[in-house]
Write a protein that holds these residues in place. Structure first.
Motif, short mmCIF file in Angstrom:
data_model
loop_
_atom_site.label_atom_id
_atom_site.label_comp_id
_atom_site.label_asym_id
_atom_site.label_seq_id
_atom_site.Cartn_x
_atom_site.Cartn_y
_atom_site.Cartn_z
N LYS A 73 51.18 -2.65 -15.59
CA LYS A 73 49.93 -1.91 -15.39
C LYS A 73 48.86 -2.55 -16.28
O LYS A 73 49.08 -2.71 -17.48
N VAL A 74 47.73 -2.92 -15.69
CA VAL A 74 46.64 -3.57 -16.42
C VAL A 74 45.31 -2.96 -15.99
O VAL A 74 45.10 -2.70 -14.81
N THR A 75 44.42 -2.74 -16.96
CA THR A 75 43.06 -2.29 -16.70
C THR A 75 42.10 -3.30 -17.33
O THR A 75 42.23 -3.61 -18.52
N ILE A 76 41.16 -3.79 -16.55
CA ILE A 76 40.20 -4.81 -16.99
C ILE A 76 38.81 -4.22 -17.03
O ILE A 76 38.37 -3.56 -16.08
N LYS A 102 28.70 0.19 -10.98
CA LYS A 102 29.39 1.13 -10.12
C LYS A 102 30.91 1.09 -10.33
O LYS A 102 31.59 2.10 -10.19
N ASN A 103 31.46 -0.08 -10.67
CA ASN A 103 32.90 -0.27 -10.81
C ASN A 103 33.20 -0.95 -12.15
O ASN A 103 33.45 -2.15 -12.20
N PRO A 104 33.16 -0.19 -13.24
CA PRO A 104 33.31 -0.79 -14.58
C PRO A 104 34.71 -1.29 -14.90
O PRO A 104 34.88 -2.03 -15.88
N THR A 105 35.70 -0.90 -14.09
CA THR A 105 37.05 -1.39 -14.35
C THR A 105 37.69 -1.91 -13.07
O THR A 105 37.35 -1.51 -11.96
N ALA A 106 38.62 -2.83 -13.27
CA ALA A 106 39.53 -3.28 -12.22
C ALA A 106 40.92 -2.94 -12.72
O ALA A 106 41.18 -3.00 -13.92
N THR A 107 41.82 -2.58 -11.81
CA THR A 107 43.17 -2.23 -12.23
C THR A 107 44.21 -2.91 -11.36
O THR A 107 43.95 -3.22 -10.18
N ASN A 126 49.15 -2.90 -6.40
CA ASN A 126 47.83 -2.56 -5.89
C ASN A 126 46.77 -3.01 -6.88
O ASN A 126 46.78 -2.61 -8.05
N LEU A 127 45.87 -3.85 -6.40
CA LEU A 127 44.73 -4.31 -7.19
C LEU A 127 43.50 -3.56 -6.72
O LEU A 127 43.19 -3.56 -5.52
N THR A 128 42.81 -2.90 -7.65
CA THR A 128 41.54 -2.27 -7.35
C THR A 128 40.47 -3.09 -8.03
O THR A 128 40.45 -3.25 -9.25
N PRO A 135 46.85 -4.40 -1.61
CA PRO A 135 48.09 -4.93 -2.17
C PRO A 135 47.95 -6.44 -2.39
O PRO A 135 47.35 -7.15 -1.56
N VAL A 136 48.47 -6.92 -3.51
CA VAL A 136 48.49 -8.35 -3.81
C VAL A 136 49.88 -8.69 -4.34
O VAL A 136 50.62 -7.83 -4.81
N VAL A 137 50.22 -9.98 -4.29
CA VAL A 137 51.48 -10.47 -4.84
C VAL A 137 51.16 -11.51 -5.90
O VAL A 137 50.45 -12.48 -5.65
#
Length: 192
Positions: A73-76, A102-107, A126-128, A135-137
């Motif tokens: 789990k990662v939050t950027i 609008k989107n201060p983080t990516a997860t 799941n990458l947001t 979904p990503v691999v």
């Protein structure tokens, strides 16, 4: 009575043994600068533009004997993007790209891990990014694990994946050579 005692010892031994086979939890060592979330994208098909995200947090669980049980789990902080050029970074933070207001983080949160060979695995999750979840691999490689000089225990991995910018609602068209961005991740975690 002897059968009950032996059965209890066997059950206790099995539970104790199972405890050793469980995955350990790690915190990604960003404080010691032993973790990186980098990217590269073609510039007009003539060269590569490299960048990084300076601020992120994350954790993972890992057991070398059962890698399929691993989790990540990662939050950027998307505003921490750094391509070594202040004006370009300002543009990358805009609504043309990361839309950080609008989107201060990516997860990224893993949903499955599949071994692909000795020390390698595909991490599906799941990458947001930019408000879009897909979904990503990530093709991951185990780098190593062991004791550190400070009395802790560490494990490290590297991985990469390629993203289509349009899949994550990036509106700016950079031309035919720059439709995809490659993420390159290198992490070292400290066991908790």
């Amino acid at each position: 009575m002897l059968k009950k005692t032996l059965a209890a010892l066997a059950l206790g031994g099995a539970l104790l043994g199972a405890g050793h086979a469980m995955a350990a939890d790690y915190i990604i060592d960003k404080e010691g600068q032993h973790a990186f979330v980098n990217f590269k994208i073609s510039h007009l098909g003539y060269s590569w533009l490299y960048g990084t995200f300076r601020d992120f947090d994350g954790s993972f669980s890992f057991d070398a004997k059962n890698p399929e049980a691993s989790k990540v789990k990662v939050t950027i902080n998307t505003a921490s993007v750094d391509s070594n050029h202040a004006e370009r970074d300002k543009h990358l933070r805009s609504k043309d790209f990361l839309n950080v207001d609008k989107n201060p983080t990516a997860t990224f949160e893993s949903t499955a891990v599949k071994s692909t060979g000795q020390g390698t695995a595909d991490i599906t999750g799941n990458l947001t990014l930019n408000g879009v979840t897909k979904p990503v691999v990530i093709a991951a490689k185990f780098v190593g694990e062991g004791k550190d000089p400070w009395g802790g225990y560490r494990a490290g991995f590297e991985g990469s994946t390629t993203l289509k910018l349009k899949d994550f609602d990036v509106q700016k068209d950079l031309g035919p050579a720059s439709q995809d961005v490659q993420l390159i991740i290198s992490v070292e975690g400290v066991r908790q």
